[in-house]
Design an enzyme around this catalytic site. Structure first.
Site, PDB file in Angstrom:
ATOM      1  N   LYS A  36      19.450  59.328  51.493  1.00 13.70           N
ATOM      2  CA  LYS A  36      19.364  59.763  52.883  1.00 13.70           C
ATOM      3  C   LYS A  36      18.095  60.567  53.099  1.00 13.70           C
ATOM      4  CE  LYS A  36      23.402  60.870  54.611  1.00 13.70           C
ATOM      5  NZ  LYS A  36      24.584  61.753  54.573  1.00 13.70           N
ATOM      6  N   ARG A 106      23.978  67.981  55.477  1.00 16.97           N
ATOM      7  CA  ARG A 106      24.454  66.656  55.083  1.00 16.97           C
ATOM      8  C   ARG A 106      24.241  66.387  53.600  1.00 16.97           C
ATOM      9  NH1 ARG A 106      21.127  62.653  58.827  1.00 16.97           N
ATOM     10  NH2 ARG A 106      22.972  61.346  58.531  1.00 16.97           N
ATOM     11  N   GLY A 115      31.089  58.315  53.055  1.00 11.73           N
ATOM     12  CA  GLY A 115      32.302  59.067  53.360  1.00 11.73           C
ATOM     13  C   GLY A 115      32.874  59.874  52.209  1.00 11.73           C
ATOM     14  N   MET A 117      31.342  62.392  50.391  1.00 18.25           N
ATOM     15  CA  MET A 117      30.979  63.802  50.326  1.00 18.25           C
ATOM     16  C   MET A 117      30.975  64.373  51.745  1.00 18.25           C
ATOM     17  SD  MET A 117      28.211  63.779  47.285  1.00 18.25           S
ATOM     18  CE  MET A 117      27.161  62.599  48.064  1.00 18.25           C
ATOM     19  N   ARG A 350      19.689  52.972  55.623  1.00 19.89           N
ATOM     20  CA  ARG A 350      19.826  52.607  54.211  1.00 19.89           C
ATOM     21  C   ARG A 350      19.999  51.096  54.141  1.00 19.89           C
ATOM     22  NH1 ARG A 350      25.512  55.688  54.014  1.00 19.89           N
ATOM     23  NH2 ARG A 350      26.623  54.339  55.430  1.00 19.89           N
ATOM     24  N   HIS A 468      36.449  52.395  57.726  1.00 27.97           N
ATOM     25  CA  HIS A 468      36.417  52.578  56.277  1.00 27.97           C
ATOM     26  C   HIS A 468      36.855  51.317  55.544  1.00 27.97           C
ATOM     27  CE1 HIS A 468      38.107  53.971  52.374  1.00 27.97           C
ATOM     28  NE2 HIS A 468      36.989  54.657  52.353  1.00 27.97           N
ATOM     29  N   ARG A 630      34.749  23.413  19.252  1.00 28.11           N
ATOM     30  CA  ARG A 630      35.048  24.348  18.167  1.00 28.11           C
ATOM     31  C   ARG A 630      36.305  23.904  17.442  1.00 28.11           C
ATOM     32  NH1 ARG A 630      36.700  30.457  19.436  1.00 28.11           N
ATOM     33  NH2 ARG A 630      38.567  29.391  20.194  1.00 28.11           N
ATOM     34  N   GLU A 759      29.978  35.165  14.640  1.00 27.30           N
ATOM     35  CA  GLU A 759      30.887  36.159  15.213  1.00 27.30           C
ATOM     36  C   GLU A 759      31.340  37.173  14.180  1.00 27.30           C
ATOM     37  OE1 GLU A 759      34.260  34.022  16.765  1.00 27.30           O
ATOM     38  OE2 GLU A 759      34.087  32.485  15.236  1.00 27.30           O
ATOM     39  N   SER A 778      26.041  29.573  17.818  1.00 30.53           N
ATOM     40  CA  SER A 778      26.550  30.029  19.101  1.00 30.53           C
ATOM     41  C   SER A 778      27.160  31.396  18.859  1.00 30.53           C
ATOM     42  CB  SER A 778      27.586  29.054  19.639  1.00 30.53           C
ATOM     43  OG  SER A 778      28.087  29.554  20.860  1.00 30.53           O
ATOM     44  N   ASN A 782      32.691  37.883  21.641  1.00 29.35           N
ATOM     45  CA  ASN A 782      33.975  38.586  21.733  1.00 29.35           C
ATOM     46  C   ASN A 782      34.367  39.104  20.362  1.00 29.35           C
ATOM     47  OD1 ASN A 782      33.975  37.726  24.350  1.00 29.35           O
ATOM     48  ND2 ASN A 782      35.482  36.101  24.050  1.00 29.35           N
ATOM     49  N   CYS A 845      28.583  32.144  23.615  1.00 30.15           N
ATOM     50  CA  CYS A 845      29.757  31.593  24.275  1.00 30.15           C
ATOM     51  C   CYS A 845      30.843  32.630  24.471  1.00 30.15           C
ATOM     52  CB  CYS A 845      30.291  30.396  23.501  1.00 30.15           C
ATOM     53  SG  CYS A 845      30.812  30.824  21.835  1.00 30.15           S
ATOM     54  N   TYR A 865      20.557  29.083  25.610  1.00 29.88           N
ATOM     55  CA  TYR A 865      21.492  28.935  26.725  1.00 29.88           C
ATOM     56  C   TYR A 865      22.586  29.988  26.659  1.00 29.88           C
ATOM     57  CZ  TYR A 865      24.743  26.813  23.384  1.00 29.88           C
ATOM     58  OH  TYR A 865      25.565  26.609  22.324  1.00 29.88           O
TER      59      TYR A 865
HETATM   60  P1  ADP Z   1      27.794  60.314  55.741  1.00 32.05           P
HETATM   61  O1  ADP Z   1      26.916  60.342  54.560  1.00 32.05           O
HETATM   62  O2  ADP Z   1      29.232  60.467  55.400  1.00 32.05           O
HETATM   63  O3  ADP Z   1      27.497  59.166  56.639  1.00 32.05           O
HETATM   64  P2  ADP Z   1      26.196  61.972  57.437  1.00 32.05           P
HETATM   65  O4  ADP Z   1      25.460  63.064  56.763  1.00 32.05           O
HETATM   66  O5  ADP Z   1      25.428  60.751  57.724  1.00 32.05           O
HETATM   67  O6  ADP Z   1      27.485  61.636  56.587  1.00 32.05           O
HETATM   68  O7  ADP Z   1      26.752  62.601  58.754  1.00 32.05           O
HETATM   69  C1  ADP Z   1      27.981  62.355  59.362  1.00 32.05           C
HETATM   70  C2  ADP Z   1      27.779  62.034  60.847  1.00 32.05           C
HETATM   71  O8  ADP Z   1      27.094  63.070  61.514  1.00 32.05           O
HETATM   72  C3  ADP Z   1      26.960  60.799  61.029  1.00 32.05           C
HETATM   73  O9  ADP Z   1      27.498  60.069  62.090  1.00 32.05           O
HETATM   74  C4  ADP Z   1      25.610  61.326  61.398  1.00 32.05           C
HETATM   75  O10 ADP Z   1      24.878  60.435  62.176  1.00 32.05           O
HETATM   76  C5  ADP Z   1      25.952  62.590  62.165  1.00 32.05           C
HETATM   77  N1  ADP Z   1      24.866  63.565  62.052  1.00 32.05           N
HETATM   78  C6  ADP Z   1      24.373  64.068  60.908  1.00 32.05           C
HETATM   79  N2  ADP Z   1      23.336  64.875  61.153  1.00 32.05           N
HETATM   80  C7  ADP Z   1      23.157  64.894  62.478  1.00 32.05           C
HETATM   81  C8  ADP Z   1      22.210  65.536  63.347  1.00 32.05           C
HETATM   82  N3  ADP Z   1      21.260  66.305  62.871  1.00 32.05           N
HETATM   83  N4  ADP Z   1      22.337  65.316  64.663  1.00 32.05           N
HETATM   84  C9  ADP Z   1      23.310  64.510  65.145  1.00 32.05           C
HETATM   85  N5  ADP Z   1      24.222  63.877  64.393  1.00 32.05           N
HETATM   86  C10 ADP Z   1      24.151  64.068  63.073  1.00 32.05           C
HETATM   87 MG    MG Z   2      25.882  58.685  57.432  1.00 29.67          MG
HETATM   88 MG    MG Z   3      36.123  34.035  17.842  1.00 25.75          MG
END
Ligand code: ADP
Ligand code: MG
Ligand code: MG
Length: 889
Positions: A36, A106, A115, A117, A350, A468, A630, A759, A778, A782, A845, A865
């Site tokens: 990020k 963040r 989601g 952390m 990303r 999710h 074999r 083997e 060959s 395993n 193999c 191979y």
């Molecule tokens: P995650 O890694 O779980 O996606 P993020 O750090 O991206 O968590 O943030 C969670 C939410 O908060 C995301 O929707 C992100 O866009 C929003 N967010 C994070 N920083 C800001 C910011 N500076 N201004 C507005 N929204 C933010």
């Molecule tokens: Mg995010």
């Molecule tokens: Mg064998």
């Protein structure tokens, strides 16, 4: 004056700034800034609108843990400096009572863990600055909405207050003000709510909500570091095989406000469809919302395509940014954005997770568009993800007759058929017990990871295409139908109601992740074909790879399937499976019970026609391609029944006394059967077994030739440990080949290679001697792994999970070749073997022949191979090409 002798080394930089003032992190790696952080710096430097901020490195996270969970000295000073620059750039002040600067805190590791952390938004608000924010923006509602979010997130993330307490209070306020949606609560309601939130905060922490913004910031940074090691984050890394990271970075970023009214909003999008790969902007946005509102399903978001109706300029700008990002990263991007009063801000980008099908389409399209070349395209497709394209789909005919109960969102393609499981634990348990289950949930959360992983498919009743469940399922290529709103789930009662009918946990449903259909019962599935873009990728792969790809197959059907998938022969045809069928096992047992060579020969003679027939089928399916057969490998006791009842039945069938069967079973008992009387050792003791098998092979080959089918058998002698063993058996085999040719009156060419499996470590160590009697090797990795580690393959699961958890082993060595240990024996086997015999043909193999990382190793040590199961053949072709490209052809 004496010079200082020791130069003080410059302390490592802990904080990097990104913004108009400067962007420090451009050339620093992801490992240090996190994905990020690096991409925020990147986007800033290519001129995209990103709210400025600072990134605290992953190294600081590592130091935090090394120092006994203490923020390293000097960190907060660097943070202060960064915040000061931010204040100057934005002309706002942190904690100001006129125009306060607010930030988000963040997380973000080098590998994205969506989601997993924590994040805190609107940090810097206090009782005083919230009033200032309301005045500065002339928007009290917004200011208190931001404040309630902060108290909630801070309370949850930093102080671990159960979020439910806040949710209850919010629900009550909504009721009081007659608001059905969050954003309908008026300003005074939010003021009231903030007071209640602060009371909750005090009740559960015994402290007041901190009124010093810097204190808030310090605690929040520490909380993000802590979130690196929560159980669910650790478990996620385990499941995903993410290892060797320093920790998480922390991004402290100035806020962009999506919650200031109807001209504001927030959204998430993919630059192309992550499910099909179609080159169409794909995502969702929500007006007057902040942060996680879109993914959390607070309100139903709108598709991004609708955005032009709401704000044409912003939509156009977003489309331009989409192209800029793709041109920059040369890959599909998964983005987060926020619109503050009509002004667009980018908050994250990303590389987008995608299904295998999307990966293939995107790679091909991007080559066509001139964004990437063929080699990059090949490297882009995770070889293992091709499995998803090789998954079955529902047959059109069976779908015509299927009873469709409802249609949800086609969140992740595939066809899944299973009984219903209602909790993650249940899904894990029942899957372990061998049942196929669909995990049925309202919506999944990171705690459900294990259950989602074990289920064959996932069905949710709420949540969108970016929920999710959808995101995680796509990442794994697990079939998922999301947001099937008509499915009423009764988790306690373990049943669902849909289409006016009730289905309980034992009932079977079928879900189609490509259409979103939920169907009654078990709908018939069909196998996939290589066509279109998939075929194109395979063609490219074949151009680049130097490794051959064969298959492990022992039936004509499997041989044909593998051939359709591009196999160039059979690398391992096991013969023991052929002895288990009803009419054969009896003769096999007769042979094992025989007390004289004569009786043994008589029983073997009954087996011979069966073997010959099998070989004719396989050789025909594989005509013009080599088939490595074999000779019998497992210990004989595996063919005998072990419970008294079955032994009695067998005795009756063979017309002998039960006592005789019992005593033979007892005689065959071995303390260590895997190290026992098996493989070539059987042929040493009972050469007539080898004779029968070789005769069957030769007769089958001759029969094929007579039918103008070019059979190319190769005879492989298993479990050889010394050159002398092989010399003896080779002579026997050659003799038998000659004799059979004569008996058959066959005068034509019959070029049957004789080789061995490597083997046993000793065979690798003496490969030069062994190679004198072998035309090919060959590697049976395993057994080679089993014997090199001394781990019983069949019992290893009693301790292996601990070994990988404690990182004693990086991965399960039976799945991915241990290149530094077992791999050394392979390498030595190849080198020494080719010293003993120039141009010795070498293959693998073991199970590893279908594992991309192991295939890479096979390429580097110069194998000719790899051989793998039919369904992994396309994967192996791609992985072999990737190895060739990566290592220079
Ligand atoms: P995650 O890694 O779980 O996606 P993020 O750090 O991206 O968590 O943030 C969670 C939410 O908060 C995301 O929707 C992100 O866009 C929003 N967010 C994070 N920083 C800001 C910011 N500076 N201004 C507005 N929204 C933010
Ligand atoms: Mg995010
Ligand atoms: Mg064998």
């Amino acid at each position: 004056m004496a010079k200082k002798t020791a130069k003080k080394s410059k302390p490592t930089k802990m904080v990097y700034y990104f913004g108009k003032t400067k962007t420090e992190g451009k050339n620093v790696g992801k490992d240090i800034l996190g994905g990020k952080g690096l991409n925020l710096a990147d986007m800033t430097s290519i001129g995209l609108p990103v709210p400025p901020g600072i990134t605290i490195t992953t190294q600081v996270c590592a130091d935090y843990y090394k120092g006994g969970k203490k923020l390293p000295k000097g960190l907060m000073d660097e943070v202060h400096d960064g915040v000061a620059t931010l204040e100057k750039e934005l002309k706002k002040k942190f904690g100001d009572n006129k125009n306060p600067l607010l930030v988000s805190v963040r997380s973000g590791a080098a590998v994205s863990m969506p989601g997993m952390m924590n994040t805190i938004l609107n940090l810097g608000l206090t009782d005083e600055s919230v009033v200032a924010l309301a005045n500065a923006t002339n928007n009290q509602r917004f200011a208190y909405d931001a404040y309630r979010r902060l108290i909630d997130m801070f309370g949850d993330v930093v102080m671990e207050i159960d979020r439910e307490h806040f949710e209850h209070a919010f629900t009550a306020i909504k009721k009081k003000y007659n608001a059905s949606q969050d954003n309908e609560v008026p300003a005074e309601g939010l003021v009231e709510l903030c007071n209640e939130y602060k009371a909750i905060y005090k009740k559960y922490t015994g402290e007041d909500f901190p009124q010093d913004p810097m204190k808030q910031l310090e605690l929040a940074i520490e909380a993000v570091f802590k979130s690196w090691n929560t159980t669910r984050a650790v478990r996620y890394r385990e499941v995903e095989g993410i290892r060797g990271l320093l920790g998480t970075a922390v991004n402290v970023q100035s806020m962009a406000y999506g919650n200031m009214g109807q001209d504001c909003g927030t959204g998430v999008a993919f630059t192309r469809n992550p499910s099909t790969g179609e080159n169409k902007f794909y995502g969702e946005f929500l007006i007057d919302a902040q942060g996680e509102d879109v993914v959390a399903g607070i309100r139903t978001p709108q598709p991004v395509a609708e955005m032009s109706k709401w704000n044409r300029t912003v939509y156009k700008q977003l489309l331009e940014i989409k192209d800029t990002l793709e041109a920059h990263y040369k890959d599909v991007q998964d983005i987060e954005f926020t619109i503050e009063k009509g002004e667009l801000f980018m908050l994250q980008t990303r590389n987008g997770k995608r299904t295998g099908a999307a990966a293939v389409k995107i790679a091909c399209d991007m080559v066509k568009e001139g964004l990437i070349d063929e080699q990059t395209a090949l490297l882009r497709i995770p070889a293992n993800d091709l499995t998803q394209l090789l998954l079955p789909s529902f047959t059109p005919e069976s779908k015509k007759n299927a009873k469709v109960l409802t249609i949800g969102l086609p969140a992740s393609p595939g066809a899944a058929v299973g009984a219903l499981a209602f909790t993650a634990e249940e899904a894990v348990e029942r899957s372990h017990a061998g049942e196929k289950v669909l995990l049925v949930r309202k919506e999944t959360s990171p705690e459900d990871i294990d259950g989602m992983h074990s289920a064959v498919g996932i069905l949710t009743s709420t949540g969108g295409m970016t929920s999710h469940a959808a995101v995680v399922a796509r990442g794994w290529g697990r079939c998922c139908v999301a947001g099937a709103g008509e499915v009423e789930i009764d988790q306690k009662g373990r049943k669902i109601k849909v289409g006016g009918k009730t289905y309980k946990h034992s009932d079977i449903l079928s879900i189609d992740g490509s259409t979103g259909q939920v169907m009654e019962g078990s709908v018939e599935t069909s196998e996939p074909k290589l066509s279109g873009d998939f075929a194109k990728v395979m063609k490219w792969a074949d151009e680049y790879r130097t490794l051959g790809v064969r298959t492990n197959a022992d039936t004509p059907k499997d041989s044909q399937r593998a051939r359709d998938f591009g196999a160039e022969g059979i690398g391992l045809c096991r013969t023991e499976h052929m002895f288990f069928e009803e009419d054969r096992i009896t003769s096999m047992r007769e042979m094992i019970l025989a007390e004289t060579e004569e009786d043994r020969r008589a029983a073997l003679a009954k087996l011979l026609p069966f073997q010959r027939e099998d070989f004719v089928g396989i050789f025909t399916a594989m005509k013009n391609l080599p088939v490595t057969v074999r000779l019998l490998d497992p210990p004989l006791h595996e063919f005998l029944p072990h419970d008294p009842k079955a032994q009695k039945e067998m005795a009756e069938m063979l017309g002998v006394s039960p006592a005789k069967v019992k005593s033979r079973v007892a005689a065959l008992h071995e303390a260590n059967p895997m190290l026992g009387h098996r493989g070539c050792r059987l042929s040493v003791t009972y050469p007539e077994i080898l004779e029968m098998q070789v005769t069957a092979i030769v007769e089958a080959a001759i029969e094929c030739k007579k039918n103008r089918v070019n059979a190319m058998p190769e005879i492989m002698i298993p479990l050889v440990g010394t050159a002398a063993e092989l010399a003896l058996l080779r002579a026997k085999a050659e003799e038998t080949i000659e004799k059979t040719k004569q008996d058959q009156g066959y005068k034509g060419e019959l070029d049957i290679l004789i080789g061995t499996m490597i083997e046993i470590p000793r065979a690798a160590l003496t490969a030069n001697e062994v190679a004198e009697h072998a035309e090919f090797f060959s590697f049976g990795t395993n057994d080679l792994t089993q014997m090199t580690f001394g781990y019983s393959r069949d019992d290893v699961n009693t301790f292996l999970p601990d070994y990988t958890r404690l990182e004693i082993l990086p991965t399960d060595p039976f799945q991915s070749l241990d290149t530094s240990g077992v791999g050394q024996l392979v390498e030595m086997g190849v080198t020494k073997g080719r010293k003993g015999r120039k141009g010795l043909k070498c293959g693998i193999c073991g199970e590893h022949g279908g594992d991309p990382a192991s295939i890479n190793f096979c390429h580097t040590v110069g194998l000719d191979y790899v051989s793998c199961s039919p369904f992994r053949v396309p994967i192996a072709r791609l992985a072999a090409a990737q190895a060739a490209i990566r290592n220079g052809k």
